[in-house]
Structures are given as structure tokens and as C-alpha cells.
Design an enzyme around this catalytic site. Structure first.
Site, PDB file in Angstrom:
ATOM      1  N   GLU A  45       0.805  -1.225   0.000  1.00  0.00           N
ATOM      2  CA  GLU A  45       0.000   0.000   0.000  1.00  0.00           C
ATOM      3  C   GLU A  45       0.844   1.284   0.000  1.00  0.00           C
ATOM      4  OE1 GLU A  45      -2.939  -0.353   3.099  1.00  0.00           O
ATOM      5  OE2 GLU A  45      -3.903  -2.059   2.126  1.00  0.00           O
ATOM      6  N   GLU A  69      -5.213  -8.391  -0.653  1.00  0.00           N
ATOM      7  CA  GLU A  69      -5.966  -8.242   0.599  1.00  0.00           C
ATOM      8  C   GLU A  69      -7.395  -7.885   0.238  1.00  0.00           C
ATOM      9  OE1 GLU A  69      -4.536  -5.426   3.478  1.00  0.00           O
ATOM     10  OE2 GLU A  69      -2.440  -5.979   3.163  1.00  0.00           O
TER      11      GLU A  69
END
Length: 481
Positions: A149, A267
Site C-alpha cells: 500500500e 488483501e
């Protein structure tokens, strides 16, 4: 006949890798692998100081770099023993190699670029070479993802796009120099400016002629909400609207030179917070059932975050049910969403019917299995739904397994116990006993026009199995009732 893209078991998420040194973590993963079974496992912190690979010391005024694979070997040996392969996530920065002091989480994962790029490259390469030497060519099957991320300031200093792109390139080349057969991808983005990030990442890779092997992103379906005490109570977004994010990502990829590459969701869950009690509910289980029916449309892999609640991003949890991401609560207590995955694991290969509330599959012997879900829409009053079972000729056993607010819901039982922070052995047993579906069976012949009714916030699995032969001579169950 159409195949159902049931890719839910290719990968599962975990907390930071250091947790795999703990007995309870291994007990939970062993249970998950024995009862469901996932191919890969992805977690943070391969290069964090608690795994301890990168070491520095001073000798005669010189900086000496060393590598310690003691903990890494223990972690990877455990995964191998449990028949699950690592999905390697290359992060976070070792403190002594980091260019800054910015960190994330209770366990302080460093989010800054390397102070010495050559040392970072060497760290990556020495680690991969060690894994190849210890585990052989099977390591080349382990996907490699560069960071986590980077489009969020929490995970990459200042969410500096150009700095990440440069970092990605040197890391990508470092991995491929070890062995070109390694599969490497990114950018593992989540939410914020995802369209812009993905497009510019692809533009950069095209410009630099990087032959990436897959594209990764994350997927959560709630909005940001404030905490109340230790917890957050987000509302779920309309799933169809949320799925447009993935369709947009797929279109961006398909308009590039990478149009044939797989998109991996490394995810996904409902809430992105490990303090959201929704994760422990039947409502979550029903919503995730809907997600699993649809994610295969755009993505070749989607990894649920996470398999268990041995997890400490926000610190040590105060109670057994704290809104953690896991399919299992502590003590291997199955949450409702565990059963969603378990039910999907029982589906057959061929798709018969798929709607917004169910998936029906069949095998080569004309036996059927299906998953039905019904979650309350935040804007509407929950209503029962009905599904017509497939028509069959001959004698079948119909098996139903159901989780709802009233069954397979240990959170409700824990609430009725007074929400104890520390469980006794008796309470653990009680919660495990409550964490199972309601099961019913019946024998039918030449079934037609038979319906199953499903109440709001519930998930039902059904199986229709052929009965061969006859009952034992003289046995009559009807004489017993």
C-alpha cells in the site's frame, strides 16, 4: 458446461510474519489448513527487525553487514510443514538500513526507503538465494510483491509515487537477477487515488520496459469512521458499487501492454480495521459470501485478510472477540465467516446458476451443491428469500447447513456470558460448541418444486447427494418416532 471461478483458496492473509513463531498462531493455521486449505499465505514484515534478517555491527571502525536467517527458516519450515507456500511481500525496512524513522503499527514497521540502495538490493538477493538453497526450485513458484500500500502515507513515506516507482524498479531488477523465473508484481495499492496510482504505475513500467508478471491491489468495502473506545462501527457499502473499483482497475490493465496479466487482490475484507466488530458477525459472513461469488469476474486471486486473530497492528487485543480480521477467533473458535469459506470449499466444479443471493454447482454425477446468502441491506428491512432446488430424478439425500444470528454465532454466546475478557476452559468449550452450523437432512425422491427459505443475515450450504442401494433389512426409522 461453465466452470465456476472459485479462486477463494489460492491465498490467505496473515499478520506480520514474526507471529508464525508463536504456538497459538501455528495451531490456528494448522486448523485452517486441515479443514479448508489454502495454497499461499501473505503477510507483512519479511524484512522487519523482529524477523531479524538484516544485521549491522561495527568492527575496527567499519560497518559490517550480516544476515541472520534463523527466524526466517523457522517461519518457512512451519509453512512448508502445513502445506502452504509464501506469497512474498518485500517490506518493511530494517531500522539500520532505513532512511528515516517513520513507522507504522504497534510493532513499528519502518515505512521509509532504503538509506543505501545497493544494500537493499543485496538484502533482497541474499534472502532469495538463501530460500532457493534451502527449499529448492519450488521457491520460484512463490509470487513476489514489492511493498504494501505505497499509495497510503501510513505505509510509504509521504505516499511518494515517484520514489516508490524507482524503488519498485530496483527491487524488480534485483529479484530477476537472482532468477528470471521469479514472478514479480505490484503496486499493492488500496483505495486512495487508486485509479491514478495504477495508471501511472503501468505507464512507468511500460516506459522502463519492465516485464512485470502480475498486478496487485487491495479491496475493502467500508468508509472511514472514528473509533469509539477501542472499536470502529463502519457501515458496508453497496457491493455492486464497490466492485466497480475492480472493474475499473481491470480496464486500466487491459488498455496497456499488460492486458493479459492476472490481477491479484492480495488483501480483501469488509472493514480495513482490526478493531471492527463487524468481522465477528453473521452479517459479515453473508456479505463475504456475496463477495466470493463475484470476485472471480475480474481477479485470478483474492486473498482474505486474515486467517486468524493472532494479530497486533493496533497492539495486544483486550478480549477474545475484538473485531479482528480472522476467520478464527482465539482458541480456534470458528467465526461465522469461517463457515462461508468452508461452504465455498465444498462447491462442485460446474456452474449451474449464479444470482445475487446464491451459487449452485454440480459434478459429473448430477449431484448438486450450493451456497445461499442473505444479508441485511443497511437501507432496507431484512426479508426472507427463497430458492428453488434443482429438479432431480431418483433418490437423493438433501443436506442443509445453516449459520444465522441463532446458530453458528459464538459472538452472541460470548455476549450472553457477559463478554469476559479472559475465557475459562469451560467458556472456551461452550463457545466452540456454539460455533457450528445447524444441520438438517432429509431423503427425497424425484424432487421438484422444493424451496429453501433463508432468513436475513444468514448463510446456508446445501448438498444433494444420490442414494445408492437400500436400507438394511427390517430397519424402519418411522417406527421409532
Amino acid at each position: 458446461m461453465n466452470i465456476f471461478n472459485n479462486n477463494a483458496f489460492k491465498c490467505i492473509g496473515t499478520g506480520r510474519l514474526e507471529l508464525a513463531l508463536r504456538k497459538e498462531y501455528i495451531d490456528e493455521l494448522k486448523y485452517i489448513q486441515r479443514t479448508i486449505g489454502f495454497s499461499y499465505i501473505r503477510g507483512h514484515g519479511l524484512f522487519s527487525d523482529d524477523v531479524g534478517i538484516y544485521q549491522e555491527r561495527e568492527e575496527d571502525g567499519k560497518r559490517i553487514v550480516e544476515y541472520n536467517f534463523n527466524y526466517l527458516d523457522q517461519i518457512m519450515d512451519s509453512f512448508k510443514e502445513l502445506n502452504i507456500k509464501p506469497f512474498l511481500e518485500l517490506d518493511f525496512m530494517p531500522e539500520k538500513l532505513a532512511s528515516g524513522k517513520e513507522t507504522v503499527f504497534y510493532w513499528r514497521g519502518n515505512i521509509t526507503p532504503p538509506k543505501y540502495e545497493k544494500e537493499w538490493v543485496k538484502l533482497v538477493q541474499v534472502t532469495l538465494e538463501h530460500l532457493l538453497k534451502r527449499y529448492g526450485k519450488a521457491v520460484l513458484e512463490w509470487p513476489v510483491e514489492v511493498w504494501n500500500e505505497p499509495n497510503l502515507v501510513n505505509f510509504w513515506k509521504n505516499a511518494d509515487k515517484q520514489e516508490y516507482f524507482k524503488f519498485f524498479e530496483i527491487t524488480f531488477n534485483a529479484v530477476k537477477e537472482v532468477n528470471k523465473k521469479f514472478k514479480v508484481g505490484g503496486p499493492a495499492i488500496c483505495g486512495v487515488n487508486d485509479k491514478e496510482w495504477l495508471q501511472t504505475f503501468i505507464n512507468f513500467c511500460e516506459k522502463e520496459k519492465l516485464d512485470i508478471d502480475f498486478i496487485t491491489r487491495h479491496f475493502y468495502t467500508v468508509n472511514v469512521v472514528p473509533t469509539e473506545g477501542h472499536y470502529r462501527y463502519p457501515k458496508l457499502r453497496d457491493l455492486k458499487e464497490s466492485l466497480e473499483e475492480l472493474e475499473t482497475s481491470r480496464k486500466i490493465i487491459d488498455k496497456s501492454r499488460y492486458k493479459n496479466l492476472p490481477m491479484y487482490i492480495t488483501e480483501f475484507s469488509t472493514s480495513y480495521s482490526p478493531d471492527a466488530p463487524i468481522h465477528d458477525t453473521v452479517h459479515n459472513a453473508a456479505y463475504v459470501a456475496d463477495m466470493l461469488s463475484k470476485l472471480g469476474k475480474t481477479s485470478e486471486m483474492y486473498s482474505y485478510w486474515t486467517f486468524g486473530d493472532v494479530f497486533e497492528e493496533n497492539g495486544i487485543p483486550f478480549t477474545n472477540f475484538y473485531g479482528g480480521f480472522g476467520l478464527l477467533a482465539r482458541h480456534c473458535i470458528c467465526k461465522p465467516t469461517y463457515w462461508t469459506f468452508y461452504f465455498y470449499k465444498q462447491l462442485y466444479k460446474y456452474l449451474v446458476e449464479k444470482t445475487d443471493n446464491w451459487v449452485i454447482t454440480k459434478n459429473e454425477d448430477n449431484e448438486y451443491s450450493g451456497v445461499i446468502w442473505n444479508y441485511k441491506n443497511e437501507k432496507e428491512i431484512g426479508k426472507d428469500i427463497s430458492i428453488l432446488l434443482p429438479q432431480v430424478k431418483g433418490k437423493y439425500s438433501v443436506i442443509l447447513k445453516k449459520i444465522s444470528e441463532k446458530c453458528g454465532n459464538p459472538l452472541l454466546v460470548w455476549h450472553g456470558l457477559g463478554e469476559p475478557a479472559s475465557l475459562t476452559k469451560e467458556e472456551v468449550k461452550l463457545l466452540k460448541d456454539s460455533a457450528v452450523p445447524e444441520i438438517t437432512t432429509k431423503v427425497v425422491s424425484d424432487l421438484k418444486n422444493s424451496k429453501i427459505k433463508v432468513c436475513p443475515d444468514s448463510v446456508v450450504y446445501f448438498k444433494m447427494k444420490k442414494i445408492h442401494g437400500s436400507q438394511d433389512t427390517g430397519y424402519s426409522y418411522s417406527k421409532l418416532i
